[in-house]
Scaffold this active site. Structure first.
Site, short mmCIF file in Angstrom:
data_model
loop_
_atom_site.label_atom_id
_atom_site.label_comp_id
_atom_site.label_asym_id
_atom_site.label_seq_id
_atom_site.Cartn_x
_atom_site.Cartn_y
_atom_site.Cartn_z
N GLY A 112 10.21 -10.08 -0.85
CA GLY A 112 9.80 -8.79 -0.32
C GLY A 112 10.65 -7.64 -0.83
O GLY A 112 10.18 -6.50 -0.94
N GLU A 165 9.19 -6.71 -4.03
CA GLU A 165 7.91 -6.03 -3.78
C GLU A 165 8.13 -4.58 -3.33
O GLU A 165 7.35 -3.70 -3.69
CB GLU A 165 7.10 -6.82 -2.75
CG GLU A 165 6.57 -8.13 -3.35
CD GLU A 165 5.87 -9.02 -2.35
OE1 GLU A 165 4.74 -9.44 -2.60
OE2 GLU A 165 6.48 -9.31 -1.28
#
Length: 689
Positions: A97, A100
């Site tokens: 994440g 991301e």
């Protein structure tokens, strides 16, 4: 606060501060929403996202994966972020994440020591917040599918070369604040870039590599499907598909197993910090025995900058030990891990090869790696005890023998323990740290610290025959031998266990290691004469009657032609004849029944190991089987598998087997207790100090 923000002029700096590694949990997501609300309300010209401490963001909080997703969701947050003029100031690890988040920004500046990647497949899931759709638009499909399907993490230099980041800076935040506004305009947003060109060849290569590297695992192949969508579907459609796959597979068996191992590994590598003492830093070492194992241990230690004295019995043996170490350096040069010049310099600077114990330098640790003979090992440690300071840690690399007997009579027994390396010792990640009767906490802590430096998975074990791993291996092989005499054949058992996920079946493994090794261990234990067990003579007759020792003689459980194995009619005939002589009527086994019995045997032995205190936690048993014995990682290990089967179901099956064959099967009292209390094995995994 896990997320803070400050607005200065036309800039909003968002800092993620959720120690130790800034994982993304609910509080972080809520903090990001509040920060974005403030940035949008202020109409800032620049948003900079960074991390506090040594990490940018090391991924999502995997502990949340067992529950239902709770808003706000990271994909929604990142859709907002990518519409802002945002820059990622990547101060440390940007994984999962965290990567991301960086991809949702229009520019990425990383510290030279930062690491970046989307390793979700290693946890049995896929990127769930746009990674499979944004990364291909940044790097192209071929590079993206390789990184994502392998779960590869790269350093900052490689990230810059790939185009994963735009620049490197010792102070990424200052560099981001100094970046001209024109350098991160709307056209930089990955959502607005064209889809990558299709690349069927790259996808096919990735699928074949994933099937070989992670056989049986779902996540890598699903990730490849999603990356392919980036070239074939609008981004919104790809993002929706990614989210659906992520939410589906994160609750499945494989993801749960891989998360279990992730947390078990983290606990194992942090064991030194639970012992309440400060570990010593090992700078010098003596290794006794320069064969394959000893040379590899010495090579691994030298790779840390440790000065190693390698001891052999004669000058000729010391010369052979030097040759063995030189071969390891040569292999490293061939793999481009070092240069020939550097290898020669390291060998000269870090190694000394000697014969005998008369001129040993003081050392922080001495590790014995001689062959499995109690009298030989005792003699070695008597010499080491006389020739080295009492502060030197003494460690035996025995695989089976009684560590307490090896060290009987040694001065300062608190410094003695077992360090069971697995071959090849410089490659295999598992290290069983065997706690002897007198082993002190400082010695244990130092051993765990050394394992951490060696980048190994250390598991503490008590003293028994075979410790954790080889004790379960013995039980596993006894069970498969029972199935032989009851009607199965070696190739059928191997095929069933390989379908279960084992890298090799038990008989193919024995052929690889040599049937004489297991034979010698059985003779040491004198199984023929042991009361209360069902002795199956097939394996002994393979060596004694047929003289088949495995691959090294071209004939073992299998016949070998040009290195390729095939079922042996001679062995199959021996199996059938032995069963007939024992009065056993053969019956058919299904592949599922073979795998089920083998797994139940591992579970049964594991429960006894737990009850006896040989293993501290069920998760430690799983680590040993996965990292040392090729138990399929995506099944989580036998103790994890027991919980997934349900302990009441395991109890019922073991009760039935024990009733039918009480010499071969037992029901552990610990299992009955756990079932009666409604507890699971996972409940025993809490860290003990």
């Amino acid at each position: 606060m896990p997320v803070t923000h400050r607005i200065t002029g036309d800039t909003c700096v968002i800092t993620i501060d959720n120690p130790p590694v800034n994982v993304i949990g609910l509080a972080v997501r809520e903090g990001l929403v509040a920060a974005l609300d403030a940035a949008e309300a202020a109409g800032v010209a620049r948003v900079v996202v960074t991390g506090a401490g040594r990490a940018f963001v090391a991924g999502a909080d995997a502990r949340e994966f067992d529950g239902d997703p709770v808003a706000p969701h990271l994909p929604d947050i990142l859709r907002r972020l990518e519409r802002l003029p945002a820059i990622a100031a990547i101060n440390g690890a940007a994984l999962g994440g965290g990567m991301e988040i960086a991809l949702a920004c229009r520019a990425r500046i990383a510290h030279p020591r930062a690491t970046l990647g989307l390793p979700e497949v290693t946890l049995g899931v896929v990127p769930g917040a746009g990674g499979t759709q944004r990364l291909p638009r940044l790097l192209g499909l071929a590079q993206a599918v390789a990184l994502i399907s392998e779960g590869r993490v790269v350093g900052a230099d490689q990230a810059l070369a790939l185009g994963l980041v735009d620049a490197l800076a010792d102070d990424p935040l200052a560099a981001a604040l100094a970046l001209p506004a024109a350098d991160f305009g709307p056209e930089k947003a990955l959502c607005d870039r064209p889809a990558p060109a299709p690349d069927d060849a790259a996808l096919d290569t990735a699928r074949k590599a994933a099937a070989k590297r992670a056989p049986g695992q779902i996540a890598p192949q699903r990730a490849i499907d999603l990356v392919a969508m980036a070239a074939a579907a609008p981004m919104d459609q790809g993002l929706a598909a990614e989210r659906e796959v992520f939410l589906t597979i994160r609750r499945q068996e494989q993801a749960a197993a891989l998360r279990h191992l992730f947390f078990a590994e983290r606990a194992a590598t942090g064991r030194a910090r639970t012992l309440g003492v400060t570990p010593a830093e090992v700078k010098t070492a003596v290794v006794v025995g320069g064969g394959t194992m000893g040379a590899a241990i010495a090579y691994a230690l030298a790779g840390l900058g440790i000065a190693v004295t390698l001891v052999e019995t004669t000058p000729e043996a010391a010369a052979r030990a030097r040759t063995n170490v030189e071969k390891l350096f040569d292999e490293a040069v061939k793999r481009a891990k070092t240069t020939a010049e550097q290898a020669a310099a390291d060998l000269a600077a870090r190694f000394r090869f000697v014969a005998g114990y008369d001129d040993l330098p003081p050392a922080d640790i001495a590790i014995e790696a001689a062959f499995e003979d109690l009298s030989v090992k005792r003699a070695i440690f008597a010499a080491l005890d006389a020739g080295l300071p009492q502060t030197t840690i003494l460690a035996t690399n025995t695989s089976y023998l009684d560590v307490n007997a090896i060290f009987a009579g040694i001065r300062a027994p608190g410094r003695c323990l077992g360090l069971h390396f697995f071959a090849p010792a410089h490659v295999m990640k598992l290290l069983e740290i065997v706690r002897a009767e007198g082993t002190g906490p400082a010695t244990l802590a130092t051993a765990f610290r050394l394992a951490e430096r060696l980048r190994k998975i250390p598991v503490e074990a008590g003293v028994c025959d075979g410790f954790i791993g080889n004790r379960i291996l013995t039980r596993y092989r006894q069970t498969t031998d029972l199935m032989l005499i009851e009607g199965a054949l070696p190739a059928q058992i191997d095929t069933a266990m390989e379908a279960f996920g084992m890298a090799m079946g038990p008989y193919a493994v024995q052929d690889l290691s040599g049937l004489d090794i297991a034979y010698a261990n059985r003779q040491r234990k004198n199984l023929r004469a042991q009361p209360g067990i069902r002795y199956v003579p097939i394996a002994d007759r393979m060596v004694e009657d047929l003289k088949r020792l495995g691959r090294k003689t071209g004939a073992g459980w299998y016949d070998y032609t040009d290195g390729r194995r095939s079922p042996s009619p001679v062995v199959d005939d021996l199996v059938r004849r032995t069963a007939a002589e024992a009065g056993v009527t053969p019956r058919a086994f299904t592949a599922a029944e073979i795998a089920d019995r083998a797994l139940l045997a591992m579970i049964e032995e594991g429960l006894y190991i737990l009850a006896e205190g040989i293993a501290r936690r069920p998760a430690d048993i799983d680590l040993v089987l996965v990292h040392g014995y090729a138990f399929p990682r995506w099944r989580g290990g036998p103790m994890f598998a027991a919980d997934r089967l349900g302990l009441p179901a395991v109890l019922a099956r073991l009760d039935a087997l024990a009733a039918a064959d009480p010499l071969s099967w037992r029901v552990p009292g610990l299992l009955r207790d756990l079932v009666a209390q409604g507890h699971t094995l996972a409940s025993l995994n809490q860290e003990k100090t």
